[in-house]
Design an enzyme around this catalytic site. Structure first.
Site, PDB file in Angstrom:
ATOM      1  N   GLU A 290      38.286  23.593  31.410  1.00  0.00           N
ATOM      2  CA  GLU A 290      39.458  22.761  31.396  1.00  0.00           C
ATOM      3  C   GLU A 290      39.480  22.357  30.016  1.00  0.00           C
ATOM      4  O   GLU A 290      40.891  21.920  29.520  1.00  0.00           O
ATOM      5  CB  GLU A 290      38.965  21.209  32.198  1.00  0.00           C
ATOM      6  CG  GLU A 290      40.189  20.799  32.971  1.00  0.00           C
ATOM      7  CD  GLU A 290      39.615  19.541  33.858  1.00  0.00           C
ATOM      8  OE1 GLU A 290      39.610  19.825  35.221  1.00  0.00           O
ATOM      9  OE2 GLU A 290      39.155  18.667  33.687  1.00  0.00           O
ATOM     10  N   HIS A 311      19.444  39.744  40.500  1.00  0.00           N
ATOM     11  CA  HIS A 311      19.453  40.682  41.704  1.00  0.00           C
ATOM     12  C   HIS A 311      20.691  40.810  42.359  1.00  0.00           C
ATOM     13  O   HIS A 311      20.855  41.435  43.461  1.00  0.00           O
ATOM     14  CB  HIS A 311      18.106  40.168  42.533  1.00  0.00           C
ATOM     15  CG  HIS A 311      17.033  40.081  41.895  1.00  0.00           C
ATOM     16  ND1 HIS A 311      16.028  41.361  42.215  1.00  0.00           N
ATOM     17  CD2 HIS A 311      16.449  39.573  41.090  1.00  0.00           C
ATOM     18  CE1 HIS A 311      14.893  41.122  41.573  1.00  0.00           C
ATOM     19  NE2 HIS A 311      15.215  39.950  40.791  1.00  0.00           N
ATOM     20  N   LYS A 424      47.681  19.874  41.500  1.00  0.00           N
ATOM     21  CA  LYS A 424      47.838  18.577  42.373  1.00  0.00           C
ATOM     22  C   LYS A 424      49.338  18.356  42.776  1.00  0.00           C
ATOM     23  O   LYS A 424      49.475  17.962  43.681  1.00  0.00           O
ATOM     24  CB  LYS A 424      47.075  17.417  41.342  1.00  0.00           C
ATOM     25  CG  LYS A 424      45.793  17.256  41.229  1.00  0.00           C
ATOM     26  CD  LYS A 424      45.283  16.101  40.570  1.00  0.00           C
ATOM     27  CE  LYS A 424      43.761  15.954  40.282  1.00  0.00           C
ATOM     28  NZ  LYS A 424      43.498  14.799  39.303  1.00  0.00           N
TER      29      LYS A 424
END
Ligand code: PA5
Length: 447
Positions: A290, A311, A424
């Protein structure tokens, strides 16, 4: 007291010594932008002196509220998203027994601290409610703006549950609101309802807010020593203030990241070898992503939980596209250890019997690091001596100050988040929030 060390010895084949010193003039400018408040985003840099200049009265109220919650609740539900929950979650995982939240109430010293409002998934919320069951609980709603959809939905649900269980008056005693000091719908609601309130300071962005009430209350409820956390951060504030690169490990980290970025290493993996650090990686990803991902630039922050992930995507790290570098975070002294049992039967592990598991873990980290370096992946190490609040506070501050410098070195504003606002706004538009009608239409036409 230094509890954090920064090791760049494994960068030798990727970055020459003179390359670091050549960054000094640029680092000096970045330092000035940050510390003299002349850089873009300077209005959001109050976190710089937070470890020493925090509101002591509020701090005492946080401690008192934590005690009350510990005495009247088996569960604290922390409702928040992004910067309004990641720091607390990371700290609680790091400071407590990894499975503390799974223990039975009678086997736990502190309330369960559970997190809600960080997704919009109904199954998660229902499952959380089921987990709380008929036990006593309190809620800490954390939202600077008060308008973020995810926590707002979850808070409605928990407010209702509390009121059904304890009545309106009883619920009021169990809701703690951490929000803006003066504005926003949560602030208005908290004032109207008479909740105990804590402040997200104006000059501290969400991702830098773990050392405010945002992080401190949930950490204290979970049993964390927040005085020690602040003391560690204050040690960081002192240790990472020098503009001279040779004396400032946090600035060195920022400078090396920029050197590597300019060489084409555009993805950084924060690596840990202990699940108690997994959530720290999540906090770090927000802090870096951010802060730096702007204007078409920035290092992409990812994390690796080793040896588990060796893995899964270990193959890629060793052998895939060469744009990766790693920063390993590790703790010198393990909190507990396991001795590998001796066994008569030969399972091929005889050479390790009697050895400590922490030794094997550390050796695995060293072997892996060398393999990755040989495979073309630059590695740095951030190491703290102990798994405690002081060291955590210092490490939090290390990364915060580094990302400020790093962002200025890369010519962006490290302290805003226009991209988060964009998503948003679209969500409000599509969900039909009043005031967004035009946007609603244009977005719907595009779907
Ligand atoms: O860092 C940020 O600004 C964001 O991650 C916010 O913390 C997050 O969006 C939550 O916002 P708010 O606290 O306003 O609900």
């Amino acid at each position: 007291m230094t509890t954090l060390s920064f090791d760049t010895s494994k960068l030798a084949s990727f970055v020459g010594e003179e390359e670091l010193s050549m960054m000094q003039p640029m680092v000096s400018v970045a330092d000035e932008l940050l510390r003299q408040g002349t850089g873009v985003g300077a209005e959001y840099t109050d976190w710089l002196h937070l470890p020493t200049e925090y509101d002591k009265d509020e701090f005492a109220r946080i401690q008192a509220a934590a005690k009350k919650i510990q005495s009247d609740s088996k569960v604290l539900v922390v409702v928040g998203i992004g910067g309004s929950y990641l720091g607390a979650r990371a700290a609680n995982d790091f400071l407590n027994d990894y499975f503390a939240n799974y223990y039975r109430d009678e086997d736990r010293d502190f309330p369960q601290v559970l997190f809600a409002g960080n997704s919009i998934a109904p199954a998660y919320l229902n499952s959380l409610i089921k987990l709380i069951g008929d036990r006593d609980f309190s809620v800490n709603i954390i939202s600077k703006s008060g308008t973020t959809t995810e926590p707002a939905i979850a808070f409605r649900v928990f407010k209702q549950l509390l009121e059904d269980k304890y009545g309106v008056e009883g619920a009021r005693e169990r809701i703690y609101a951490t929000t803006d000091a003066a504005r926003g719908s949560l602030k208005t609601l908290a004032d109207e309802e008479g909740y105990e309130e804590f402040v997200v300071p104006d000059g501290v962005g969400g991702r830098f807010s773990v050392l405010t009430a945002v992080g401190l209350l949930p950490i204290a409820v979970g049993g964390g020593d927040i005085e020690q956390l602040m003391a560690g951060a204050a040690a960081g504030e002192k240790a990472y203030a020098d503009a001279d690169l040779s004396k400032n490990p946090a600035y060195q980290y920022a400078a090396y990241r920029n050197i590597l970025y300019r060489k084409g290493y555009t993805t950084e993996l924060l690596i840990n070898y202990d699940p108690t650090l997994t959530q720290f990686g999540e906090w770090w990803k927000q802090l870096q992503g951010e802060s730096e991902g702007k204007d078409g630039k920035g290092i992409f922050p990812a994390s690796g939980n080793f040896s588990t992930d060796l893995h899964s995507f270990g193959q890629y790290i060793q052998d895939g596209r060469r744009n990766l570098f790693e920063t390993l975070i590790r703790v010198t002294e393990p909190v507990t250890d396991v001795t590998i049992p001796t066994m008569d039967a030969d399972d091929g592990l005889g050479y390790l019997q009697g050895k400590q598991m922490s030794y094997v873990n550390r050796t695995a980290s060293e072997g892996t690091m060398l393999a990755h370096v040989d495979g073309g992946v630059p590695n740095m190490i951030v190491e703290i001596d102990k798994q405690n609040e002081f060291a955590l506070g210092q490490m939090i501050y290390f990364f915060e100050v580094a990302v400020g410098i790093s962002g200025y070195l890369n010519g962006i504003n490290p302290f805003n988040q226009p991209g988060v606002e964009a998503y948003k706004r679209n969500m409000f538009g599509l969900l039909g929030k009043p005031g967004y009608e035009e946007l609603t239409e244009s977005l719907q036409a595009r779907l």
